[in-house]
Design a protein around this motif. Structure first.
Motif, PDB file in Angstrom:
ATOM      1  N   LYS A 169       0.841  -1.197   0.000  1.00  0.00           N
ATOM      2  CA  LYS A 169       0.000   0.000   0.000  1.00  0.00           C
ATOM      3  C   LYS A 169       0.876   1.247   0.000  1.00  0.00           C
ATOM      4  CE  LYS A 169      -2.659  -2.698   2.931  1.00  0.00           C
ATOM      5  NZ  LYS A 169      -2.049  -2.884   4.185  1.00  0.00           N
ATOM      6  N   VAL A 170       0.713   2.070  -1.059  1.00  0.00           N
ATOM      7  CA  VAL A 170       1.557   3.248  -1.270  1.00  0.00           C
ATOM      8  C   VAL A 170       0.694   4.503  -1.264  1.00  0.00           C
ATOM      9  CG1 VAL A 170       3.257   4.324  -2.793  1.00  0.00           C
ATOM     10  CG2 VAL A 170       3.101   1.818  -2.690  1.00  0.00           C
ATOM     11  N   LEU A 171       1.042   5.441  -0.391  1.00  0.00           N
ATOM     12  CA  LEU A 171       0.312   6.705  -0.252  1.00  0.00           C
ATOM     13  C   LEU A 171       1.185   7.844  -0.760  1.00  0.00           C
ATOM     14  CD1 LEU A 171      -2.087   8.373   0.926  1.00  0.00           C
ATOM     15  CD2 LEU A 171      -0.857   8.341   3.118  1.00  0.00           C
ATOM     16  N   PHE A 172       0.623   8.663  -1.652  1.00  0.00           N
ATOM     17  CA  PHE A 172       1.314   9.838  -2.179  1.00  0.00           C
ATOM     18  C   PHE A 172       0.639  11.087  -1.632  1.00  0.00           C
ATOM     19  CE2 PHE A 172       2.222   6.595  -5.367  1.00  0.00           C
ATOM     20  CZ  PHE A 172       3.592   6.753  -5.514  1.00  0.00           C
ATOM     21  N   LEU A 173       1.455  12.016  -1.110  1.00  0.00           N
ATOM     22  CA  LEU A 173       0.919  13.243  -0.533  1.00  0.00           C
ATOM     23  C   LEU A 173       1.591  14.470  -1.140  1.00  0.00           C
ATOM     24  CD1 LEU A 173       0.989  12.198   3.226  1.00  0.00           C
ATOM     25  CD2 LEU A 173      -0.974  12.148   1.679  1.00  0.00           C
ATOM     26  N   CYS A 174       0.778  15.492  -1.392  1.00  0.00           N
ATOM     27  CA  CYS A 174       1.295  16.818  -1.742  1.00  0.00           C
ATOM     28  C   CYS A 174       0.448  17.824  -0.963  1.00  0.00           C
ATOM     29  CB  CYS A 174       1.297  17.053  -3.256  1.00  0.00           C
ATOM     30  SG  CYS A 174      -0.319  17.104  -4.050  1.00  0.00           S
ATOM     31  N   SER A 175       0.491  19.066  -1.345  1.00  0.00           N
ATOM     32  CA  SER A 175      -0.244  20.080  -0.588  1.00  0.00           C
ATOM     33  C   SER A 175      -1.753  19.974  -0.774  1.00  0.00           C
ATOM     34  CB  SER A 175       0.224  21.479  -0.981  1.00  0.00           C
ATOM     35  OG  SER A 175       1.583  21.649  -0.667  1.00  0.00           O
ATOM     36  N   GLU A 183       1.391  -3.957 -10.673  1.00  0.00           N
ATOM     37  CA  GLU A 183       0.972  -5.214 -10.059  1.00  0.00           C
ATOM     38  C   GLU A 183       1.536  -5.317  -8.645  1.00  0.00           C
ATOM     39  OE1 GLU A 183       1.379  -9.960 -10.890  1.00  0.00           O
ATOM     40  OE2 GLU A 183       1.427  -8.607 -12.604  1.00  0.00           O
ATOM     41  N   GLY A 184       0.655  -5.647  -7.707  1.00  0.00           N
ATOM     42  CA  GLY A 184       1.070  -5.800  -6.320  1.00  0.00           C
ATOM     43  C   GLY A 184       1.025  -4.523  -5.503  1.00  0.00           C
ATOM     44  N   TRP A 185       0.662  -3.410  -6.140  1.00  0.00           N
ATOM     45  CA  TRP A 185       0.573  -2.129  -5.425  1.00  0.00           C
ATOM     46  C   TRP A 185      -0.874  -1.691  -5.332  1.00  0.00           C
ATOM     47  CZ3 TRP A 185       4.652   2.071  -7.008  1.00  0.00           C
ATOM     48  CH2 TRP A 185       5.950   1.558  -6.872  1.00  0.00           C
ATOM     49  N   GLU A 186      -1.244  -1.192  -4.180  1.00  0.00           N
ATOM     50  CA  GLU A 186      -2.498  -0.475  -4.000  1.00  0.00           C
ATOM     51  C   GLU A 186      -2.084   0.963  -3.723  1.00  0.00           C
ATOM     52  OE1 GLU A 186      -6.464  -0.775  -1.197  1.00  0.00           O
ATOM     53  OE2 GLU A 186      -5.065  -2.456  -1.269  1.00  0.00           O
ATOM     54  N   VAL A 187      -2.620   1.923  -4.480  1.00  0.00           N
ATOM     55  CA  VAL A 187      -2.126   3.297  -4.454  1.00  0.00           C
ATOM     56  C   VAL A 187      -3.257   4.268  -4.129  1.00  0.00           C
ATOM     57  CG1 VAL A 187      -0.964   5.063  -5.847  1.00  0.00           C
ATOM     58  CG2 VAL A 187      -0.394   2.667  -6.179  1.00  0.00           C
ATOM     59  N   TYR A 188      -2.915   5.299  -3.348  1.00  0.00           N
ATOM     60  CA  TYR A 188      -3.886   6.329  -2.987  1.00  0.00           C
ATOM     61  C   TYR A 188      -3.134   7.646  -2.876  1.00  0.00           C
ATOM     62  CZ  TYR A 188      -7.740   8.602  -0.527  1.00  0.00           C
ATOM     63  OH  TYR A 188      -8.764   9.452  -0.177  1.00  0.00           O
ATOM     64  N   TRP A 205      -3.108   2.932   7.040  1.00  0.00           N
ATOM     65  CA  TRP A 205      -3.257   2.004   5.924  1.00  0.00           C
ATOM     66  C   TRP A 205      -1.948   1.793   5.169  1.00  0.00           C
ATOM     67  CZ3 TRP A 205      -2.576   3.591   0.782  1.00  0.00           C
ATOM     68  CH2 TRP A 205      -2.964   2.684  -0.195  1.00  0.00           C
ATOM     69  N   ALA A 206      -1.162   2.849   5.025  1.00  0.00           N
ATOM     70  CA  ALA A 206      -0.008   2.853   4.117  1.00  0.00           C
ATOM     71  C   ALA A 206       1.179   2.042   4.624  1.00  0.00           C
ATOM     72  CB  ALA A 206       0.440   4.291   3.865  1.00  0.00           C
ATOM     73  N   ASP A 207       1.821   1.338   3.673  1.00  0.00           N
ATOM     74  CA  ASP A 207       3.107   0.695   3.936  1.00  0.00           C
ATOM     75  C   ASP A 207       4.245   1.657   3.626  1.00  0.00           C
ATOM     76  OD1 ASP A 207       2.003  -1.871   4.572  1.00  0.00           O
ATOM     77  OD2 ASP A 207       1.727  -2.241   2.428  1.00  0.00           O
TER      78      ASP A 207
END
Length: 107
Positions: free
Chosen positions: A3-9, A26-31, A50-52
């Motif tokens: 699980k990969v979380l991307f953050l900006c402003s 494949e193998g990634w869940e992204v938010y 949630w995020a790894d």
């Protein structure tokens, strides 16, 4: 599933671009979400838990995140990509930077 979380402003340009380009890995869940009060989608405690992996676009985002969610950030890395807020959504240069930096940092 990683699980990969991307953050900006504001969750308008950089983090949604990252979510879009990595959503089919494949193998990634992204938010993606934003840390500012006026973000399109606000990052929540649940998102952090949630995020790894948590990727922020700037060092300032990392500081804000740490002060807001210090107790929720456990073993998952918080990685600054050092990408300034000077790119439009799905900008080719932004996509290249993300593709060059992110995959090698996720195991």
């Amino acid at each position: 599933m990683t699980k990969v979380l991307f953050l900006c402003s504001k969750n308008k340009l950089r983090s949604p671009t990252a979510e879009s380009i990595f959503s089919n890995v494949e193998g990634w869940e992204v938010y993606s979400a934003g840390i500012s009060n006026d973000a399109e989608v606000h990052v929540s405690l649940e998102d952090i838990e949630w995020a790894d992996y948590i990727f922020v676009m700037e060092k300032a985002h990392k500081k804000k995140l740490s002060s807001k969610f210090a107790s929720a950030i456990n073993s998952q890395p918080v990685i600054s990509l050092d990408i300034p807020d000077s790119y439009e959504y799905m900008n080719k240069e932004l996509i290249k930077m993300l593709k060059d930096k992110v995959p090698s940092l996720v195991r």
